[in-house]
Design a protein around this motif. Structure first.
Motif, PDB file in Angstrom:
ATOM      1  N   ALA A  14      34.780  42.937  43.944  1.00 57.37           N
ATOM      2  CA  ALA A  14      36.129  43.430  44.243  1.00 57.37           C
ATOM      3  C   ALA A  14      37.152  42.494  43.601  1.00 57.37           C
ATOM      4  O   ALA A  14      36.968  41.281  43.575  1.00 57.37           O
ATOM      5  CB  ALA A  14      36.359  43.498  45.750  1.00 57.37           C
ATOM      6  N   ARG A  15      38.188  43.086  43.070  1.00 58.06           N
ATOM      7  CA  ARG A  15      39.303  42.317  42.513  1.00 58.06           C
ATOM      8  C   ARG A  15      40.573  43.097  42.810  1.00 58.06           C
ATOM      9  O   ARG A  15      40.589  44.320  42.719  1.00 58.06           O
ATOM     10  CB  ARG A  15      39.119  42.125  41.013  1.00 58.06           C
ATOM     11  N   HIS A  16      41.615  42.391  43.203  1.00 60.91           N
ATOM     12  CA  HIS A  16      42.882  43.076  43.458  1.00 60.91           C
ATOM     13  C   HIS A  16      43.957  42.529  42.527  1.00 60.91           C
ATOM     14  O   HIS A  16      43.876  41.408  42.040  1.00 60.91           O
ATOM     15  CB  HIS A  16      43.290  43.025  44.931  1.00 60.91           C
ATOM     16  N   TYR A  17      44.936  43.389  42.274  1.00 65.30           N
ATOM     17  CA  TYR A  17      45.990  43.121  41.303  1.00 65.30           C
ATOM     18  C   TYR A  17      47.332  43.279  42.017  1.00 65.30           C
ATOM     19  O   TYR A  17      47.593  44.313  42.624  1.00 65.30           O
ATOM     20  CB  TYR A  17      45.885  44.088  40.122  1.00 65.30           C
ATOM     21  N   ILE A  18      48.143  42.249  41.925  1.00 60.56           N
ATOM     22  CA  ILE A  18      49.437  42.242  42.594  1.00 60.56           C
ATOM     23  C   ILE A  18      50.519  42.530  41.550  1.00 60.56           C
ATOM     24  O   ILE A  18      50.637  41.803  40.560  1.00 60.56           O
ATOM     25  CB  ILE A  18      49.693  40.879  43.264  1.00 60.56           C
ATOM     26  N   VAL A  19      51.266  43.607  41.757  1.00 61.25           N
ATOM     27  CA  VAL A  19      52.357  43.989  40.865  1.00 61.25           C
ATOM     28  C   VAL A  19      53.656  43.699  41.611  1.00 61.25           C
ATOM     29  O   VAL A  19      53.914  44.284  42.669  1.00 61.25           O
ATOM     30  CB  VAL A  19      52.277  45.481  40.481  1.00 61.25           C
ATOM     31  N   LYS A  20      54.451  42.771  41.064  1.00 60.86           N
ATOM     32  CA  LYS A  20      55.707  42.384  41.713  1.00 60.86           C
ATOM     33  C   LYS A  20      56.630  41.797  40.655  1.00 60.86           C
ATOM     34  O   LYS A  20      56.199  41.005  39.825  1.00 60.86           O
ATOM     35  CB  LYS A  20      55.422  41.349  42.803  1.00 60.86           C
ATOM     36  N   ASP A  21      57.886  42.193  40.674  1.00 59.35           N
ATOM     37  CA  ASP A  21      58.899  41.682  39.742  1.00 59.35           C
ATOM     38  C   ASP A  21      58.470  41.839  38.280  1.00 59.35           C
ATOM     39  O   ASP A  21      58.613  40.918  37.476  1.00 59.35           O
ATOM     40  CB  ASP A  21      59.221  40.204  40.039  1.00 59.35           C
ATOM     41  N   VAL A  56      49.524  39.841  38.661  1.00 59.41           N
ATOM     42  CA  VAL A  56      48.651  38.703  38.959  1.00 59.41           C
ATOM     43  C   VAL A  56      47.378  39.283  39.547  1.00 59.41           C
ATOM     44  O   VAL A  56      47.432  40.201  40.370  1.00 59.41           O
ATOM     45  CB  VAL A  56      49.309  37.754  39.986  1.00 59.41           C
ATOM     46  N   SER A  57      46.222  38.774  39.130  1.00 59.52           N
ATOM     47  CA  SER A  57      44.973  39.289  39.689  1.00 59.52           C
ATOM     48  C   SER A  57      44.283  38.201  40.493  1.00 59.52           C
ATOM     49  O   SER A  57      44.388  37.013  40.182  1.00 59.52           O
ATOM     50  CB  SER A  57      44.074  39.829  38.582  1.00 59.52           C
ATOM     51  N   LYS A  58      43.608  38.625  41.540  1.00 59.43           N
ATOM     52  CA  LYS A  58      42.883  37.697  42.406  1.00 59.43           C
ATOM     53  C   LYS A  58      41.519  38.291  42.735  1.00 59.43           C
ATOM     54  O   LYS A  58      41.374  39.497  42.853  1.00 59.43           O
ATOM     55  CB  LYS A  58      43.659  37.452  43.695  1.00 59.43           C
ATOM     56  N   SER A  59      40.566  37.408  42.879  1.00 58.04           N
ATOM     57  CA  SER A  59      39.213  37.823  43.224  1.00 58.04           C
ATOM     58  C   SER A  59      39.143  38.262  44.682  1.00 58.04           C
ATOM     59  O   SER A  59      39.908  37.775  45.518  1.00 58.04           O
ATOM     60  CB  SER A  59      38.269  36.646  42.986  1.00 58.04           C
ATOM     61  N   GLY A  60      38.245  39.183  44.962  1.00 54.31           N
ATOM     62  CA  GLY A  60      38.004  39.605  46.336  1.00 54.31           C
ATOM     63  C   GLY A  60      38.817  40.813  46.742  1.00 54.31           C
ATOM     64  O   GLY A  60      39.722  41.249  46.040  1.00 54.31           O
ATOM     65  N   PRO A  61      38.473  41.369  47.911  1.00 53.75           N
ATOM     66  CA  PRO A  61      39.168  42.565  48.406  1.00 53.75           C
ATOM     67  C   PRO A  61      40.535  42.229  48.998  1.00 53.75           C
ATOM     68  O   PRO A  61      40.807  41.088  49.351  1.00 53.75           O
ATOM     69  CB  PRO A  61      38.224  43.093  49.487  1.00 53.75           C
ATOM     70  N   TYR A  62      41.370  43.251  49.094  1.00 57.77           N
ATOM     71  CA  TYR A  62      42.693  43.139  49.709  1.00 57.77           C
ATOM     72  C   TYR A  62      42.689  44.029  50.943  1.00 57.77           C
ATOM     73  O   TYR A  62      42.096  45.107  50.934  1.00 57.77           O
ATOM     74  CB  TYR A  62      43.768  43.572  48.705  1.00 57.77           C
ATOM     75  N   THR A  63      43.368  43.606  52.003  1.00 56.47           N
ATOM     76  CA  THR A  63      43.289  44.345  53.272  1.00 56.47           C
ATOM     77  C   THR A  63      43.857  45.757  53.201  1.00 56.47           C
ATOM     78  O   THR A  63      43.210  46.689  53.653  1.00 56.47           O
ATOM     79  CB  THR A  63      43.975  43.571  54.419  1.00 56.47           C
TER      80      THR A  63
END
Length: 131
Positions: A45-52, A56-63
């Motif tokens: 699992a990898r999640h991607y944060i879209v802001k401004d 940014v991508s981070k390893s692991g699941p997102y809630t």
């Protein structure tokens, strides 16, 4: 392993494009969300944060991602993202239930539009001068 690397590399490519590519930044305008790509068994699992207008991508699941794409396994996810006709591969996977969408399906279409910016640019052939 290939799928895990592909997800990491996509994060790197999106982060770079969000810094240097005005067309990519335009696609991010007004978006403030987190999305996730993962295997259905939860092993990758990898999640991607879209802001401004940045990614940014981070390893692991997102809630609670805005949307998540789950693939039946890593090999299938890798094959889908590297298929010649990605759109057909996604549609078949969704119909066969090998790909599951959680959350907002409209955002999945938006994400697929983002991926076209990540393909390597084709270099123009160098013209040889006649001697």
């Amino acid at each position: 392993m290939k799928f895990r690397f592909l997800l990491w590399m996509m994060g790197r490519l999106m982060a770079k494009a969000s810094r240097v590519d005005p067309a990519f930044q335009q696609q991010l305008a007004g978006k403030d969300l987190v999305f996730q790509l993962h295997t259905l068994d939860g092993r990758i699992a990898r999640h991607y944060i879209v802001k401004d207008q940045r990614v940014v991508s981070k390893s692991g699941p997102y809630t609670e991602p805005a949307f998540a794409l789950g693939f039946k396994d890593g090999a299938y996810g890798f094959a889908t993202f590297t298929a010649k006709n990605k759109q057909l591969a996604f549609m078949q996977g969704i119909q066969n239930k090998d790909i599951q969408i959680q959350g907002n399906p409209a955002l999945v279409i938006w994400f697929q539009g983002l991926t076209k910016f990540l393909a390597p640019k084709k270099k123009k052939p160098v013209e040889k001068k006649a001697a």
